[in-house]
Design an enzyme around this catalytic site. Structure first.
Site, mmCIF file in Angstrom:
data_model
loop_
_atom_site.group_PDB
_atom_site.id
_atom_site.type_symbol
_atom_site.label_atom_id
_atom_site.label_comp_id
_atom_site.label_asym_id
_atom_site.label_seq_id
_atom_site.Cartn_x
_atom_site.Cartn_y
_atom_site.Cartn_z
ATOM 1 C CG ASP A 284 -0.218 -0.029 2.519
ATOM 2 O OD1 ASP A 284 1.015 -0.240 2.493
ATOM 3 O OD2 ASP A 284 -0.865 0.164 3.561
ATOM 4 C CG HIS B 234 20.074 2.811 -19.358
ATOM 5 N ND1 HIS B 234 19.161 2.434 -20.301
ATOM 6 C CD2 HIS B 234 20.501 4.044 -19.734
ATOM 7 C CE1 HIS B 234 19.043 3.398 -21.213
ATOM 8 N NE2 HIS B 234 19.844 4.383 -20.892
ATOM 9 C CG ASP C 235 23.467 10.359 -17.139
ATOM 10 O OD1 ASP C 235 22.843 11.387 -16.813
ATOM 11 O OD2 ASP C 235 23.298 9.768 -18.217
ATOM 12 C CG ASP D 207 20.253 14.083 -19.174
ATOM 13 O OD1 ASP D 207 20.988 13.457 -18.393
ATOM 14 O OD2 ASP D 207 19.820 13.602 -20.240
ATOM 15 C CG HIS E 267 25.001 6.438 -26.091
ATOM 16 N ND1 HIS E 267 25.157 7.787 -26.257
ATOM 17 C CD2 HIS E 267 25.958 6.050 -25.212
ATOM 18 C CE1 HIS E 267 26.159 8.201 -25.484
ATOM 19 N NE2 HIS E 267 26.669 7.166 -24.861
ATOM 20 C CG HIS F 261 17.849 12.885 -24.908
ATOM 21 N ND1 HIS F 261 17.323 13.667 -23.917
ATOM 22 C CD2 HIS F 261 18.932 12.273 -24.351
ATOM 23 C CE1 HIS F 261 18.039 13.523 -22.806
ATOM 24 N NE2 HIS F 261 19.029 12.687 -23.042
ATOM 25 C CG HIS G 216 14.950 10.277 -22.720
ATOM 26 N ND1 HIS G 216 15.071 8.942 -22.504
ATOM 27 C CD2 HIS G 216 16.180 10.801 -22.459
ATOM 28 C CE1 HIS G 216 16.311 8.657 -22.117
ATOM 29 N NE2 HIS G 216 16.998 9.778 -22.083
ATOM 30 C CD GLU H 199 22.994 11.884 -23.616
ATOM 31 O OE1 GLU H 199 23.327 11.017 -22.802
ATOM 32 O OE2 GLU H 199 21.839 12.340 -23.689
ATOM 33 C CE1 TYR I 293 29.656 5.135 -21.837
ATOM 34 C CE2 TYR I 293 29.307 5.164 -24.222
ATOM 35 C CZ TYR I 293 29.103 5.727 -22.970
ATOM 36 O OH TYR I 293 28.351 6.869 -22.845
ATOM 37 N NE ARG J 76 26.072 9.240 -20.585
ATOM 38 C CZ ARG J 76 26.070 8.043 -20.038
ATOM 39 N NH1 ARG J 76 26.697 7.025 -20.622
ATOM 40 N NH2 ARG J 76 25.437 7.814 -18.899
ATOM 41 C CD GLU K 187 23.322 13.812 -20.665
ATOM 42 O OE1 GLU K 187 23.581 13.023 -19.725
ATOM 43 O OE2 GLU K 187 22.267 13.776 -21.322
HETATM 44 N N1 GLY Z 1 20.165 10.433 -18.271
HETATM 45 C C1 GLY Z 1 19.517 9.888 -19.373
HETATM 46 C C2 GLY Z 1 20.176 10.248 -20.614
HETATM 47 O O1 GLY Z 1 21.258 10.798 -20.591
HETATM 48 O O2 GLY Z 1 19.643 10.077 -21.668
HETATM 49 MN MN MN Z 2 20.726 12.508 -21.759
HETATM 50 MN MN MN Z 3 22.069 11.763 -18.870
#
Ligand code: GLY
Ligand code: MN
Ligand code: MN
Length: 442
Positions: A39, A245, A262, A273, A352, A356, A363, A386, A390, A408, A410
């Site tokens: 709950d 992720h 991140d 982000d 990747h 975005h 996103h 970003e 890797y 990375r 970003e």
């Molecule tokens: N933190 C999610 C991305 O960078 O797309």
């Molecule tokens: Mn991002």
């Molecule tokens: Mn990110």
């Protein structure tokens, strides 16, 4: 505290009504409450498009906008929401109620949410188009289908149900994709708080610390500013940075490793982000530095490609070319630059995209192609940039000295007529700046 006012929310409804055209109705539901376990539910977060149009953040709410024969007649904005209830408010907190919906949220009409099935029918009759977001919530979709069937069943009264059901998102997403000055101000605040959190992480990390303990340093800054993370934070030490992720954040941070963070917060429902990668002990090794500077070169060039009129994809193309050339120069890849790009074999190390849309959702909404072509940047669009590299820990195609390094970088970039504007520039990112900041606090 900077907040949007009802003036802005009303302007958005005005614009939506105009885009809908005459004889139309839009039904906009907020998100359902999500259960966590038994709950206990997750802390409620309103649906972004619903909030965008109403400024109303309570659960169990539906907004309805109706237009008439001519757009000059204006439109009616109805808000269905929870009634005030002393008992429930003692347990679960304040509700605006019906009066609040009208007085504070400027609804023309307000109803108890329990009356939705009853009231909506009359509103649907004789409208040509129904704007509704199909496919988000199966339960609500089924209710909408029932209302349409019920409206059809009324035909002997000489009325008709909407002939067309149109995806509401087509209109609202396009509005949300272009951020105005007020929205950019909120995004700058979110970005500043997130930048402070990353700076604190660089200042507090040390070998032996757990990834979750470093995450707590970020959360401290978010929470102290009344913010929550805009997505699950990634704090990956060493080879964990190669898991895109990675959110377990439950391993020890080791001397000699990098850590990739991140993580960012949302402020007043507007997201940031940010990713930064830095050495746990404050000093990059030669291999880490070589790869880091390559990603940074790619990122700086990609940011510069966020120019009005450039294709959304341009930063990606720019980043990939620099990354592949760098991988060739370092001997990590072999072959011909153009062939590697054409075959996308670089995806072994960069799998990747480069960014975005960013806005109320991390996103964010907004189409990426128009008429089959990648769309061009326009003023007020916000995109992340970003790039990363890797090198999998078990990748036997590369010299062991590179393996297990994940990087990375970003930032959040606004397309403006004066070129790219970096909302997240306050957190350092060159090797020298990072090492200097970390040395000053060790
Ligand atoms: N933190 C999610 C991305 O960078 O797309
Ligand atoms: Mn991002
Ligand atoms: Mn990110």
């Amino acid at each position: 505290m900077k907040k949007l006012t009802q003036v802005e929310f009303k302007e958005r409804r005005d614009r939506l009504a105009e885009l809908m055209g005459p004889h139309s109705i839009a039904i906009i539901a907020t998100s359902p409450v999500a259960m966590r376990n038994r709950d206990a539910d997750y802390k409620y977060r309103t649906d972004s498009s619903f909030f965008y149009l109403t400024g109303f953040a309570e659960p169990e709410a539906v907004a309805v906008i109706e237009t008439y024969e001519s757009i000059d007649e204006g439109y009616t904005y109805s808000l269905f929401c929870r009634e005030r209830n002393r008992e429930m408010e003692i347990w679960n907190g304040y509700r605006a109620g019906i009066d609040g919906a009208i007085e504070q949220y400027e609804a023309d009409e307000a109803y108890a949410i329990d009356l939705l099935d009853e009231e909506i029918l009359e509103k649907l009759l004789d409208k040509n188009q129904l704007f509704y977001r199909i496919g988000q919530n199966a339960e609500f979709d089924a209710r909408v289908a029932k209302w349409i069937a019920a409206a059809n069943g009324e035909s002997r009264r000489g009325t008709s149900a909407p002939a067309q059901v149109v995806q509401l998102d087509r209109l609202v997403d396009e509005m949300r994709l272009h951020k105005d000055a007020n929205e950019l101000e909120l995004m700058q605040i979110a970005a500043d708080i997130s930048a402070e959190a990353h700076t604190r992480a660089m200042q507090t990390v040390k070998p032996g610390m757990m990834e979750y303990a470093l995450e707590a340093e970020l959360n401290y800054v978010f929470g102290r500013n009344g913010c929550v993370p805009s997505y699950n934070s990634i704090v990956g030490g060493g080879e964990n940075a190669c898991i895109l992720h990675y959110v377990e954040n439950d391993k020890e941070l080791k001397d000699g490793d990098l850590v990739l963070i991140d993580a960012a917060c949302e402020y007043q429902f507007y997201a940031s982000d940010i990713t930064r990668t830095f050495p746990v002990n404050g000093k990059f090794s030669p291999e880490q530095k070589a790869l880091y500077n390559l990603v940074l070169d790619a990122q700086l060039a990609a940011i510069n490609a966020v120019q009005i009129g450039n294709s959304y994809k341009e930063p990606h193309y720019v980043a990939v070319r620099i990354l592949v050339q760098g991988l060739l120069d370092l001997g990590i890849m072999q072959g011909d630059l153009d062939e590697i790009i054409a075959s996308e074999s670089y995806r072994q190390f960069y799998m990747h995209g480069t960014g975005h849309w960013l806005g109320m959702d991390v996103h964010d909404v907004g189409t990426y192609k128009v008429d089959g072509e990648w769309r061009a940047y326009e003023a007020g669009m916000v995109v992340t940039v970003e790039p990363g590299l890797y090198i999998a820990p078990d990748d036997e195609t590369v010299d062991p000295k590179w393996r297990g390094i994940g990087i990375r970088i970003e930032d959040d970039i606004v397309a403006t007529k004066n070129g790219p504007l970096n909302l997240t520039a306050k957190v350092v990112k060159t090797v020298d700046e990072i090492e200097a900041l970390m040395a000053a606090t060790k």
